[in-house]
Design an enzyme around this catalytic site. Sequence first.
Site, PDB file in Angstrom:
ATOM      1  N   ARG A  89      14.123-100.606 -29.816  1.00 25.93           N
ATOM      2  CA  ARG A  89      14.280 -99.274 -29.242  1.00 25.93           C
ATOM      3  C   ARG A  89      13.110 -98.996 -28.287  1.00 25.93           C
ATOM      4  O   ARG A  89      11.953 -99.173 -28.659  1.00 25.93           O
ATOM      5  CB  ARG A  89      14.271 -98.233 -30.366  1.00 25.93           C
ATOM      6  CG  ARG A  89      14.347 -96.851 -29.806  1.00 25.93           C
ATOM      7  CD  ARG A  89      13.941 -95.804 -30.804  1.00 25.93           C
ATOM      8  NE  ARG A  89      14.073 -94.495 -30.187  1.00 25.93           N
ATOM      9  CZ  ARG A  89      13.394 -93.437 -30.577  1.00 25.93           C
ATOM     10  NH1 ARG A  89      12.550 -93.527 -31.582  1.00 25.93           N
ATOM     11  NH2 ARG A  89      13.553 -92.291 -29.982  1.00 25.93           N
ATOM     12  N   HIS A 178      17.091 -89.387 -26.619  1.00 23.06           N
ATOM     13  CA  HIS A 178      18.138 -89.459 -27.658  1.00 23.06           C
ATOM     14  C   HIS A 178      19.425 -90.077 -27.109  1.00 23.06           C
ATOM     15  O   HIS A 178      20.508 -89.816 -27.633  1.00 23.06           O
ATOM     16  CB  HIS A 178      18.495 -88.050 -28.209  1.00 23.06           C
ATOM     17  CG  HIS A 178      17.401 -87.407 -28.984  1.00 23.06           C
ATOM     18  ND1 HIS A 178      17.115 -86.071 -28.879  1.00 23.06           N
ATOM     19  CD2 HIS A 178      16.526 -87.900 -29.888  1.00 23.06           C
ATOM     20  CE1 HIS A 178      16.100 -85.766 -29.680  1.00 23.06           C
ATOM     21  NE2 HIS A 178      15.733 -86.860 -30.296  1.00 23.06           N
ATOM     22  N   HIS A 205      22.205 -82.810 -30.911  1.00 23.32           N
ATOM     23  CA  HIS A 205      21.355 -83.634 -31.775  1.00 23.32           C
ATOM     24  C   HIS A 205      20.199 -82.740 -32.229  1.00 23.32           C
ATOM     25  O   HIS A 205      19.286 -82.459 -31.453  1.00 23.32           O
ATOM     26  CB  HIS A 205      20.846 -84.853 -30.991  1.00 23.32           C
ATOM     27  CG  HIS A 205      19.905 -85.731 -31.765  1.00 23.32           C
ATOM     28  ND1 HIS A 205      20.202 -87.040 -32.116  1.00 23.32           N
ATOM     29  CD2 HIS A 205      18.669 -85.500 -32.260  1.00 23.32           C
ATOM     30  CE1 HIS A 205      19.195 -87.550 -32.795  1.00 23.32           C
ATOM     31  NE2 HIS A 205      18.247 -86.631 -32.896  1.00 23.32           N
ATOM     32  N   ARG A 238       7.894 -78.236 -31.230  1.00 25.21           N
ATOM     33  CA  ARG A 238       7.858 -78.214 -29.751  1.00 25.21           C
ATOM     34  C   ARG A 238       8.514 -76.941 -29.239  1.00 25.21           C
ATOM     35  O   ARG A 238       9.526 -76.483 -29.791  1.00 25.21           O
ATOM     36  CB  ARG A 238       8.603 -79.417 -29.172  1.00 25.21           C
ATOM     37  CG  ARG A 238       7.912 -80.726 -29.454  1.00 25.21           C
ATOM     38  CD  ARG A 238       8.701 -81.908 -28.927  1.00 25.21           C
ATOM     39  NE  ARG A 238       8.794 -82.940 -29.930  1.00 25.21           N
ATOM     40  CZ  ARG A 238       9.693 -83.911 -29.948  1.00 25.21           C
ATOM     41  NH1 ARG A 238      10.605 -84.001 -28.997  1.00 25.21           N
ATOM     42  NH2 ARG A 238       9.696 -84.802 -30.906  1.00 25.21           N
ATOM     43  N   GLU A 382      21.655 -94.541 -34.424  1.00 27.84           N
ATOM     44  CA  GLU A 382      21.019 -95.146 -33.250  1.00 27.84           C
ATOM     45  C   GLU A 382      20.768 -96.642 -33.457  1.00 27.84           C
ATOM     46  O   GLU A 382      20.855 -97.420 -32.513  1.00 27.84           O
ATOM     47  CB  GLU A 382      19.686 -94.427 -32.969  1.00 27.84           C
ATOM     48  CG  GLU A 382      19.899 -93.014 -32.460  1.00 27.84           C
ATOM     49  CD  GLU A 382      18.704 -92.090 -32.664  1.00 27.84           C
ATOM     50  OE1 GLU A 382      18.438 -91.721 -33.834  1.00 27.84           O
ATOM     51  OE2 GLU A 382      18.046 -91.742 -31.684  1.00 27.84           O
TER      52      GLU A 382
END
Length: 396
Positions: A89, A178, A205, A238, A382
């Site tokens: 990834r 993502h 997501h 965030r 994922e």
Amino acid sequence: MAKIIAVNAGSSSLKFQLFEMNDESVIASGVVERIGFEDAIFTLKFNGEKFEQTLPIPDHKKGVELLLESLIEHHVVESLNEIQGVGHRIVQGGDLFSDSVIFDQNVANGIASIANLAPLHNQAHLTGYYAFKEAMPGVGHVAVFDTAFHSTMAPETYLYAVPYEYYEKNHVRRYGFHGSSHRYVSGRCIELMGNPEHSKIIVCHLGAGGSLCAVKDGKSINTSMGLTPLAGIMMGSRCGEIDPSVVTFIMSETGETASRMDTIMNKESGLLGVSGVSSDYRDVEAAANEGNERAQIALKIFARRVADFIGSYYVQLGGVDAICFTAGIGENSFTARANIINEIKDALGVEIDEEANRSREPDRLISTPNSKVKVYVIPTNEELVIARDTKRLLNL
Ligand code: AMP
């Protein structure tokens, strides 16, 4: 029998899943945590069993060796030759990579050249790649980018209205993240809808980090994260979308430095910053249920921001066939889903089946037959996207 290992290397951790690709089953998974410490932790799960070891692991190389040795020791594989591919990834592919690629030195150089766009992530991914490459030199490696799925966005979507030279010289633009999750969930949604020729889907997501994606006919046309994963909806810690002047205003009022502002926006904002309780949705929800007003308003902001993006993507898509919820909050919190749907139900004619919303079945429709938009909960995967791309590119 094609076995593929999907790897997610962080700066001090290394997560992996070993797949048997004939039936896409996970035969083992695990994580090396606290790399660089005397008390690093290695966890291996397979056959419903879990093995945990605390030991010094000085670097990623040692972590990879330990991981591979333990696969043999526990007879998960009899020899490393059974593992035919390693998928890695990579968070930031910039505008260099619009699809997964065979991972070689050229690709590693490309990833290093854009490391300034994701300093914490890309460097760690490369460290993981070099460690696996050394341990498994004869095997094919593939790089799978979080940004690649969004390479189909149009310039009017990915450009910011700042002087053009920052795009040309400094590569400042929306990239989105993502991507593997949005690709997996939208693909699964298309399958669940019976593979229509045309489809308009919004994927939500919602995890510790969160992003939405507008997917038209299987392609991303917009997504809420931007140059970095700080943009878009409110997240655990965030801030997401704010007036950019908030940053310079706080700096001039309080004397905070640029680097402190970066920490404040990434680590001290979001659910944590507003509620003062936690960045974890469950904690904030528990506090809200006990009457904590800041926790209550944090949950309301969270739902409202997600709804804002759904509304915006509804317009850009020219309607929507399905909205999908995924990741930690999206998959598990029926109240988060209900709060979000509550914000959009009148405008979009969405109707939720309460019982289906509360059920824990994977891959399920939670809207009623009367709803003008289908709503699904689809657990993301994922790692499977990484393993599938590795198989595809290595022709296994
Ligand atoms: P992720 O980053 O996908 O692992 O998601 C982490 C987020 O999911 C955290 O904010 C958790 O609080 C949230 N989460 C996980 N399980 C639940 C649950 N059962 N109810 C509400 N939120 C949850």
